[in-house]
Enzyme design. Structure first.
Site, PDB file in Angstrom:
ATOM      1  CB  CYS A 148      -0.936   0.011   1.195  1.00  0.00           C
ATOM      2  SG  CYS A 148      -2.157  -1.294   1.099  1.00  0.00           S
ATOM      3  CG  HIS A 149       0.570   3.731   2.110  1.00  0.00           C
ATOM      4  ND1 HIS A 149      -0.380   2.988   2.751  1.00  0.00           N
ATOM      5  CD2 HIS A 149      -0.104   4.648   1.387  1.00  0.00           C
ATOM      6  CE1 HIS A 149      -1.581   3.446   2.434  1.00  0.00           C
ATOM      7  NE2 HIS A 149      -1.441   4.438   1.607  1.00  0.00           N
TER       8      HIS A 149
END
Lengths: 184, 415
Positions: A148-149
């Site tokens: 995701c990040h």
């Protein structure tokens, strides 16, 4: 008495402060009562008794060969269980704690060095990091990589790079035998 | 009798007891409107029309939906395949959300360009921002209801934002979830709130209208109407103009609904939610992307969350940050350029938010975030140093030239 703005019948001068006191007392009771009445509404949103009563999970580890990992569900969350290789344990233990964002020794994070048990939820915003399946990217520290990040965890599940602030959480668990564990 | 006089006896009888007709006549018929409003002033009423469409389609969708993790995904597919016109209701509702944000974003940027947030319209602007915030909450919870992969993981990421709050963060997240992860209690309460909040928006729109009709509409010149020669009644002039806008809007909106209904959507949301597999690339709906980019631009969890919420909260202070007394960008040559830079910056942020956070995107996202926040101090300085072009004497003056000499010699606007 002529100067009081509110008409009062024979009230002594201190009647004003008594009236003020009643006003403040009534307002305070009203505010406190409203707050107390709102609490059941808010608390009804917290986990219900059946959610809290979710039992612990027992896992048989005998089928998990060295180097393999499995994911089990506990309280609706994924739990990563990795049967670490000697090299992975070695890598996890030979880390200078000073360079860690959330310093913790590997000895504290794994009761048995070969079994690493973690809540598989990225401490940034709750995604499931990759690295459980053989084909998954494991990140540059051989642990887990959150798509995701971009948080990177090492072979002890400790945060090494990216926005996550904390290491992957270690749930409470007990080894029942050498090859079975109870999580929770 | 203080009320209006009506020819119809029944209307008069009702109005004497409940002044609905007086209010309607006062605020939707006689309402004096600046006569120079451009088509940029259509988007407020368009947003209102979309709100009505969303309420209407949403109520009927709710009749066929089931807010349960075991049933939700199937219920949406049931709506799409089996319910009469279910596909139409769902596609209208799903794309309606996107068009609602398109209208509201144009409406907000119009307000920025023409200085509609400045005195005396500060509270009108603030109520509008509250509507925008409630809209974002409603849209987010609505996106969770189909219980697809993006629903689930979007809900997980957004609710986890609150875990960044020191000390009480984890308790708040547990309270939001009603459990230890996004699960059935979460879906159930999101449905309840998703049904409630549109009515809250409706109430706020009422307040927005009251504030608007107190301060009256701004206009492209940004100067106050000086008298009846500067205004025309709302009906029929602007009711007709709004209807033209609605016609054009419906053409575009329905073209998307019928020919590209999944244009704004994510294919991953047609995969049922799976708590054990995160999709490789989580993106929020397009209307959240600029804020998502700001969230990711700050390499610190709490800092990112603060920056993201701060990006919206700072807009509430805009009327006091902007030190210029001149409203319209038409008369502010430097502000006009700064405005376009800000608008382009928001689009760049949106693009960054849609991309995986790797390589150059990270750098661009950080620069764009800095530019976003620099916009506000720039506005403060600009009001002090910029020399605005001379304002016309009245709304009629630039059109009538010498012809309106009789009443053109009025003083400049008061505000």
């Amino acid at each position: 008495m002529a100067e009081t703005s509110t008409p009062s019948q024979g009230t002594p001068p201190e009647g004003e402060s008594r009236r003020d006191f009643l006003l403040y007392a009534a307002s305070a009771v009203g505010v406190a009562g409203t707050a107390l009445a709102v609490w059941p509404l808010i608390h009804s949103m917290n986990p219900a008794a059946d959610t809290l009563a979710l039992s612990s999970t027992e896992v048989d580890l005998s089928a998990v060969a060295e180097g393999q990992a499995i994911t089990v569900t506990w309280r609706g969350k994924p739990v990563f269980i990795r049967h670490r290789t000697a090299a992975e344990i070695e890598a996890a233990r030979n880390v200078n704690l000073a360079e860690l964002r959330d310093p913790e020794t590997d000895e504290k994070r794994a009761q048995k060095p070969e079994w690493l048990i973690l809540v598989g939820i990225c401490t940034h915003l709750g995604c499931i990091p990759m690295g459980q399946k053989p084909g998954d990217p494991k990140g540059e520290y051989g642990g887990w990589f959150c798509p995701c990040h971009g948080s990177v965890y090492d072979t002890s599940g400790r945060i090494r790079k990216g926005p996550a602030p904390l290491n992957l959480a270690v749930p409470t668990y007990t080894f029942l035998t050498d090859t079975s564990v109870r999580i929770g | 009798m203080s009320g209006q006089q009506f020819d119809n006896k029944i209307v008069q009888w009702i109005d004497d007891r409940l002044p609905v007709f007086s209010i309607l006549k006062h605020s939707a018929v006689d309402y004096p409107t600046p006569k120079n409003l451009s088509y940029w002033w259509n988007f407020g009423s368009l947003a209102g029309v979309v709100l009505v469409i969303m309420l209407a389609t949403g109520i009927f969708l709710a009749m066929a939906y089931a807010a349960n993790t075991g049933l939700a995904f199937g219920a949406v597919e049931h709506i799409m395949r089996d319910v009469n016109y279910g596909w139409l209701l769902r596609y209208l509702h799903m794309n309606g959300a996107s068009f609602f944000f398109i209208c509201v974003y144009i409406h907000i940027f119009r307000g920025l360009y023409y200085g509609s947030y400045k005195a005396p319209r500060e509270l009108l602007w603030a109520i509008g921002l509250v509507i925008y915030l409630v809209m974002m909450g409603t849209a987010f919870m609505g996106y969770v209801l189909p219980w697809g992969q993006m629903s689930f993981w979007g809900a997980t990421v957004i609710t986890n934002l609150f875990s960044a709050i020191p000390v009480v963060g984890d308790y708040i997240v547990t309270l939001l979830w009603g459990g230890f992860s996004v699960d059935n209690p979460t879906l159930n309460r999101f449905f309840a709130l998703h049904y409630l909040l549109p009515f809250v928006i409706l109430g706020l729109v009422g307040l927005h209208m009251v504030a608007l009709h107190t301060t009256k509409s701004n206009n492209p010149l940004g100067i106050d109407a000086k008298g009846p020669q500067d205004t025309i009644p709302f009906h029929p002039y602007y009711t007709v103009k709004d209807l033209v806008g609605i016609g054009v809007f419906l053409l575009v909106y329905l073209a998307v609904v019928f020919f590209a209904p999944n244009f704004f959507g994510e294919p991953d949301n047609y995969v049922p939610a799976n708590p054990l597999v995160t999709p490789p690339h989580i993106v929020p709906e397009w209307y959240f992307l600029p804020f998502y980019a700001i969230l990711r631009a700050i390499p610190d969890k709490l800092g990112g969350v603060v920056a993201m919420f701060g990006a919206i909260i700072i807009l509430f202070f805009l009327p006091w940050i902007d030190s210029s007394k001149v409203r319209s960008a038409k008369f502010r040559p430097i502000f006009k350029q700064v405005f376009w830079i800000f608008l382009i910056d928001c689009l760049i942020l949106g693009y960054c938010g849609s991309q995986p956070p790797e390589g150059d995107i990270v750098v661009v996202g950080r620069i764009a975030t800095a530019v976003y926040f620099l916009f506000f101090p720039t506005l403060w300085v600009l009001g002090k140093v910029e020399k605005p072009r001379p304002l016309p004497h009245s709304i009629s003056a630039p059109v009538l030239k010498g012809g309106a000499a009789g009443h053109a010699a009025q003083p400049m606007e008061k505000a």
